[in-house]
Design a protein around this motif. Structure first.
Motif, PDB file in Angstrom:
ATOM      1  N   HIS A 177       0.832  -1.209   0.000  1.00 32.32           N
ATOM      2  CA  HIS A 177       0.000   0.000   0.000  1.00 32.32           C
ATOM      3  C   HIS A 177       0.866   1.259   0.000  1.00 32.32           C
ATOM      4  O   HIS A 177       0.507   2.270  -0.630  1.00 32.32           O
ATOM      5  CB  HIS A 177      -0.947  -0.016   1.193  1.00 32.32           C
ATOM      6  CG  HIS A 177      -2.021  -1.051   1.094  1.00 32.32           C
ATOM      7  ND1 HIS A 177      -2.842  -1.183  -0.005  1.00 32.32           N
ATOM      8  CD2 HIS A 177      -2.415  -2.038   1.972  1.00 32.32           C
ATOM      9  CE1 HIS A 177      -3.692  -2.185   0.179  1.00 32.32           C
ATOM     10  NE2 HIS A 177      -3.446  -2.719   1.369  1.00 32.32           N
ATOM     11  N   MET A 235       3.591  -4.640  -9.568  1.00 32.74           N
ATOM     12  CA  MET A 235       2.499  -4.291  -8.658  1.00 32.74           C
ATOM     13  C   MET A 235       1.318  -5.235  -8.836  1.00 32.74           C
ATOM     14  O   MET A 235       0.677  -5.652  -7.851  1.00 32.74           O
ATOM     15  CB  MET A 235       2.082  -2.844  -8.875  1.00 32.74           C
ATOM     16  CG  MET A 235       3.101  -1.805  -8.413  1.00 32.74           C
ATOM     17  SD  MET A 235       3.425  -1.865  -6.626  1.00 32.74           S
ATOM     18  CE  MET A 235       1.863  -1.209  -5.981  1.00 32.74           C
ATOM     19  N   GLU A 248       0.092  -7.750  -5.759  1.00 24.39           N
ATOM     20  CA  GLU A 248      -1.261  -7.723  -5.199  1.00 24.39           C
ATOM     21  C   GLU A 248      -1.940  -9.079  -5.340  1.00 24.39           C
ATOM     22  O   GLU A 248      -2.594  -9.568  -4.408  1.00 24.39           O
ATOM     23  CB  GLU A 248      -2.087  -6.640  -5.887  1.00 24.39           C
ATOM     24  CG  GLU A 248      -3.501  -6.505  -5.330  1.00 24.39           C
ATOM     25  CD  GLU A 248      -4.245  -5.342  -5.951  1.00 24.39           C
ATOM     26  OE1 GLU A 248      -5.112  -4.769  -5.258  1.00 24.39           O
ATOM     27  OE2 GLU A 248      -3.988  -5.011  -7.123  1.00 24.39           O
ATOM     28  N   ALA A 280       1.936   1.616  -3.599  1.00 23.91           N
ATOM     29  CA  ALA A 280       0.835   2.084  -4.445  1.00 23.91           C
ATOM     30  C   ALA A 280       0.605   3.578  -4.257  1.00 23.91           C
ATOM     31  O   ALA A 280       0.412   4.325  -5.232  1.00 23.91           O
ATOM     32  CB  ALA A 280      -0.436   1.291  -4.129  1.00 23.91           C
ATOM     33  N   GLU A 288       1.164   6.511  -7.063  1.00 26.12           N
ATOM     34  CA  GLU A 288       0.026   7.372  -7.406  1.00 26.12           C
ATOM     35  C   GLU A 288       0.376   8.848  -7.228  1.00 26.12           C
ATOM     36  O   GLU A 288       0.044   9.689  -8.077  1.00 26.12           O
ATOM     37  CB  GLU A 288      -1.174   7.012  -6.538  1.00 26.12           C
ATOM     38  CG  GLU A 288      -2.429   7.820  -6.858  1.00 26.12           C
ATOM     39  CD  GLU A 288      -3.601   7.441  -5.985  1.00 26.12           C
ATOM     40  OE1 GLU A 288      -4.704   7.990  -6.209  1.00 26.12           O
ATOM     41  OE2 GLU A 288      -3.422   6.605  -5.071  1.00 26.12           O
TER      42      GLU A 288
END
Length: 508
Positions: A321, A344, A348, A324, A328
């Motif tokens: 997380h 990624m 996940e 990510a 982003e």
């Protein structure tokens, strides 16, 4: 901000002679290296290794260990007594390290390429095994891509990542220790037996975990540390640090191998940019490393210094997380960077399945695939985890011969996910990556081998006809010497004299 960086994998292979447990492993390893090198026009003593810039006792914490107090195994800058130490046309190094044949892949810039050139090493070792088997008077040698013989000996699979020198090493230690402790849930290769000498029956995630004893240190063969502090960049020292990771397992599966390299590269990017987020410092990292490895149900929890308890998968979710969010915030898109998007996506997917039922990852993760196979034998024959037949199967899993190695059989039956197809791996046995200095090193070996006296990660040394002194071409910038950079020069140089003249003109 991506998975892309200069990286590579070093793998020491297990070695044995059937029926001769007392055979000298250093001599045997020399036979392995020379069997391959001699048949490909690379002889020991020519295209050998250049030790000039080696500094194995320099510590990232700001000091250098004295040679008088160092263990002999740490002195990797000493000429190999077997003279089995060569550079290959794909830019890799093939040599004897601690009585094992080692293949050190060329520098690459993506996890997928790291998988490709690491698997090329398996084919190099396979060819050596077959050539020795066909040579009269040579011992029949078996090689295994694993990390322990199950009797107390361990040998390494090391990763190398180039990172920014300016990053405080204390931050590297703080953020990577919890990650490495948890990472084995994705990247362990599985092992029958608990403890360094397997005296306790059972199955665990990692081949290497039980051999680690301290959190941070310079050693690699004794008192093994989770974070290795060797400061030997093989590049411009003021700009770069080479993170030498010794805690990984030898992976056969493409997915586990790609995740090992890709997720580590992403975490390093976050460390470099100060973007890891929450402090995940563990209370007792070494003990936790062992405990997590010993529990293939993945229920064992790690206690954080802040009092929280998380399983290995939950720890990895924390890093996922954070990654990510990091991507982003920097406007990362899959279209712009498919390599990072691939890592990624697989990260996940694997964590989701591990959380639900680890056996769902049997096609992707080494330790799960091996456990699934072993459970089949256990159910069929009523075997306990202490049965020596299971240890034999564990060893056979990693045999480099496709007709013998159990992993290879599973992959041929379509039970293992392929990310890199076999023709690309076969091509990588002789061809170097095009986007690092490995291209120049490999192409020089291919085109001018008789005139190369030695080479290393950061140099090629030529013995030029008509010149009294050897000519050393330094390569301290890993992203120069690429096909794009010097390809035309290489193409129009029929000999070494022309090559050196053209390089001087281009630099001047």
């Amino acid at each position: 901000m991506t998975v892309r960086r200069v990286m590579g994998v070093e793998t020491e292979y297990g070695i044995s002679v059937p029926g001769d447990p007392g055979a000298n492993p250093m001599v045997l390893s020399g036979h392995v290296v020379n069997a391959y090198a001699s048949t490909h026009g690379v002889r020991s003593g020519r295209a050998a290794w250049d030790y000039a810039d080696e500094a194995p006792l320099r510590d990232a914490r700001g000091f250098e260990m004295g040679r008088g107090v160092a263990d002999p195994s740490q002195l990797t800058d000493v000429e190999d007594p077997t003279l089995a130490n060569v550079v290959l046309t794909n830019g890799a190094r093939l040599y004897v390290d601690h009585a094992h044949p080692e293949y050190s892949s060329p520098e690459v810039t993506t996890p997928r390429d790291a998988v490709r050139w690491d698997r090329a090493g398996e084919l190099v070792m396979l060819e050596s095994v077959r050539r020795l088997a066909a040579s009269p008077g040579e011992p029949g040698v078996n090689l295994y891509k694993n990390n322990t013989d199950g009797k107390g000996a361990s040998y390494g699979t090391h990763e190398n990542y180039l990172m920014r020198r300016e990053t405080p090493f204390a931050e590297v230690v703080r953020h990577l220790i919890p990650f490495f402790v948890a990472r084995q849930a994705m990247c362990g290769s599985g092992r029958v037996g608990i403890g360094q000498d397997s005296r306790t029956a059972g199955y665990q995630l990692s081949q290497r975990a039980d051999f680690f004893e301290v959190e941070v240190g310079l050693e690699t063969t004794l008192k093994r540390p989770i974070i290795n502090t060797r400061d030997e960049p093989h590049a411009v020292a003021d700009l770069y640090r080479r993170l030498h990771v010794i805690i990984g397992d030898a992976n056969h599966g493409d997915v586990a191998n790609l995740l090992k390299l890709g997720t580590t590269s992403l975490v390093l990017a976050m460390v470099e940019d100060g973007a890891v987020g929450r402090d995940l410092t563990l209370d007792k990292p070494v003990a936790t490393l062992h405990a997590i490895s010993h529990d293939p149900t993945l229920r064992t929890t790690a206690t954080l210094r802040d009092g929280r308890t998380l399983t290995a998968v939950q720890l990895l979710w924390e890093y996922f997380h954070a990654a990510a969010s990091y991507l982003e915030q920097r406007g990362h898109t899959a279209a712009d960077d498919p390599d990072t998007a691939e890592v990624m996506g697989l990260w996940e997917s694997v964590l989701t399945r591990l959380e639900r039922d680890p056996m769902e990852c049997a096609a992707d993760l080494d330790w799960v695939a091996k456990l699934s196979l072993l459970e089949g034998y256990r159910e069929r024959d009523g075997l306990s985890w202490g049965d020596p037949r299971l240890r034999a199967i564990d060893i056979q899993w990693s045999d480099v011969r496709p007709e013998k190695g159990l992993f290879h059989r599973l992959r041929e039956r379509g039970r293992i996910t392929r990310l890199v197809e076999d023709p690309l791996v076969a091509d990588a046995v002789t061809q170097p990556p095009t986007d690092t200095r490995a291209w120049f090193r490999g192409k020089c070996l291919e085109k001018f081998a008789p005139q190369i006296a030695a080479a290393s990660w950061d140099s090629v040394i030529f013995d030029v006809p008509g010149r009294h002194a050897l000519q050393r071409v330094p390569m301290l910038e890993p992203l120069r010497g690429t096909q794009a950079h010097v390809g035309e020069i290489m193409d129009r140089s029929p000999d070494v004299v022309t090559l050196l003249r053209e390089l001087d003109a281009a630099a001047g």
